[in-house]
Design an enzyme around this catalytic site. Structure first.
Site, PDB file in Angstrom:
ATOM      1  N   TYR A 176     -24.074 -12.128 -74.549  1.00 26.44           N
ATOM      2  CA  TYR A 176     -23.178 -13.283 -74.452  1.00 26.44           C
ATOM      3  C   TYR A 176     -23.671 -14.430 -75.334  1.00 26.44           C
ATOM      4  O   TYR A 176     -22.913 -14.968 -76.152  1.00 26.44           O
ATOM      5  CB  TYR A 176     -23.075 -13.742 -72.997  1.00 26.44           C
ATOM      6  CG  TYR A 176     -22.216 -14.979 -72.802  1.00 26.44           C
ATOM      7  CD1 TYR A 176     -20.828 -14.894 -72.835  1.00 26.44           C
ATOM      8  CD2 TYR A 176     -22.803 -16.226 -72.580  1.00 26.44           C
ATOM      9  CE1 TYR A 176     -20.048 -16.025 -72.649  1.00 26.44           C
ATOM     10  CE2 TYR A 176     -22.021 -17.351 -72.390  1.00 26.44           C
ATOM     11  CZ  TYR A 176     -20.649 -17.248 -72.431  1.00 26.44           C
ATOM     12  OH  TYR A 176     -19.872 -18.370 -72.246  1.00 26.44           O
ATOM     13  N   LYS A 180     -21.746 -15.701 -78.669  1.00 24.92           N
ATOM     14  CA  LYS A 180     -21.222 -17.071 -78.652  1.00 24.92           C
ATOM     15  C   LYS A 180     -21.789 -17.874 -79.820  1.00 24.92           C
ATOM     16  O   LYS A 180     -21.092 -18.714 -80.412  1.00 24.92           O
ATOM     17  CB  LYS A 180     -21.547 -17.752 -77.330  1.00 24.92           C
ATOM     18  CG  LYS A 180     -20.801 -17.208 -76.128  1.00 24.92           C
ATOM     19  CD  LYS A 180     -19.321 -17.533 -76.165  1.00 24.92           C
ATOM     20  CE  LYS A 180     -19.046 -18.964 -75.746  1.00 24.92           C
ATOM     21  NZ  LYS A 180     -17.596 -19.233 -75.599  1.00 24.92           N
TER      22      LYS A 180
END
Length: 422
Positions: A176, A180
């Protein structure tokens, strides 16, 4: 019967714990000349932003794979679509003046371990959003990033946008944060892209920490569930470790101001810029969560365990989840990146957002969000002292057993370098 949109009325704001305020400057106003679109608009933050904009008279399109659980306002249109569906995006972006790109995947829990899904949505989806913005001549794009693009386990105290670089992509331990960070950079690099027929795509990035507020669906319910199951009997990490949080109303305010700051009227001040957004306060997680333990009727964690133990146990939980996923779902209590977030200080300044956007966060209390959550759920009676002690013993045995697996059977030697620093 559907509930009201989170934080959509003065009464809801009051119930959420807004303290009496002095008059502040630069309150959010109407954003778009035409209409705005929010990817991830079925989620908590996306729906909150859409509701706020719709109340100001701005036509809003909420785009998400799942319908919102809250009732749509008259000024709001919902489109059920995946951000990886190029044709659906192309149709949805027609005539849109500003896109708030919030859709993402893998923020917490078992989701953090689904690499292919995370990369597909967070990277490929963002590339498509940028590409369609250009093709449909959308002049403004605001990306909702995360503080994790800069934080990777090393302490950060009052970091700012200039002094703290991106954490090296190959050093991230969770998909993640890495994806991101890539999407964050893609958005900023797209700033200044010429649009067909004239005009320019202007972009900016907002980097919030964890979000809380009335009817928040991810962090508070998950922690509350662990507390009720007596899974949070231990505390770990430096008692002085601190982090930031942001109330949903403050984060909505920041998004509206960022969109305004990408217009000629504001001198395009936010063009190509990144901003850390939080409540302007730093807290220790266990101290901050104290009202939740109290309202649920449980004592706070009182056994201090070494962070290295928790980290190694989280590593085992991750591996067990991946190994057993074809058979059953065994969600990890904590992931390694979550352990780092709790144990290591990472706080960020909001001076740049204050100066350039006019961001002025209001004061909220987490205890009031907890109160609303408790009122909306049925509390389980507290168990007897003997039962609590039995659960404590069983939990300790399970913890030590997982630690033994980590040390002896799963070959986790590469983790020792990090563990020794804790």
């Amino acid at each position: 019967m559907k509930s009201n949109p989170p934080g959509s009325s003065p009464e809801a704001c009051k119930a959420a714990g807004q303290a009496p305020q002095q008059k502040t400057q630069a309150k959010p106003t109407k954003v778009a000349r035409q209409k705005v679109l929010v990817t991830g608009g079925g989620g908590y933050l996306g729906f909150s932003l859409g509701s706020h904009l719709a109340k100001s008279g701005t036509p809003v399109i909420l785009l998400d794979r799942r319908r919102p659980q809250w009732e749509l306002s008259p000024e709001t249109e919902f489109i059920q679509a995946d951000i990886r569906d190029e044709e659906a995006l192309y149709r949805a972006f027609k005539g849109v003046d500003c896109v708030f790109h919030m859709a993402s995947y893998g923020m917490s829990g078992a989701e953090k371990l689904q690499k292919e899904q995370i990369e597909s949505i967070n990277i490929r989806g963002t590339k498509l959003v940028i590409d369609v913005c250009v093709r449909q001549r959308v002049p403004r794009l605001i990306y909702t990033s995360t503080v994790n693009v800069a934080f990777g386990g090393k302490p950060i105290e009052q970091g700012d946008e200039d002094s703290v670089p991106y954490f090296p992509l190959d050093k991230h331990i969770d998909h993640y944060s890495r994806t991101k960070a890539i999407a964050d950079q893609l958005t900023l690099m797209a700033n200044g892209t010429p649009l067909p027929g004239g005009g320019t795509l202007r972009t900016c990035v907002l980097r919030p920490p964890g979000i809380y507020g009335p009817e928040e669906q991810r962090h508070l319910p998950r922690v509350a569930g662990h507390i009720k199951k007596r899974l949070f009997m231990f505390r770990f990490g430096d008692r002085k470790a601190r982090m930031n949080w942001v109330h949903v109303h403050n984060l909505v305010q920041a998004h509206v101001l960022a969109a305004e700051a990408l217009t000629a009227a504001k001198g395009y001040v936010a063009s190509g810029q990144a901003y850390y957004i939080n409540d302007g306060e730093s807290v220790n997680l266990f101290e901050w969560m104290a009202p939740l333990f109290e309202k649920l009727g449980y004592s706070q964690p009182w056994i201090q365990v070494p962070t290295s133990w928790v980290y190694l146990t989280a590593a085992v939980m991750e591996r067990l989840h991946l190994a057993l996923r074809p058979i059953c779902c065994l969600p990890p209590l904590l992931t390694r990146s979550e352990v780092r977030s709790v144990a290591v200080t990472h706080t960020f300044q909001i001076a740049k957002a204050r100066a350039q956007l006019g961001y002025a966060p209001d004061k909220f209390r987490f205890a009031d969000a907890v109160e609303l959550y408790v009122q909306s759920t049925t509390l389980r009676p507290r168990g007897s002292t003997a039962r609590t002690l039995l659960r404590l013993l069983l939990g300790l045995l399970l913890f030590l057993g997982l630690l033994a697996l980590a040390l002896h059977f799963l070959g986790l030697q590469p983790l020792h370098a990090f563990v020794e620093r804790l």
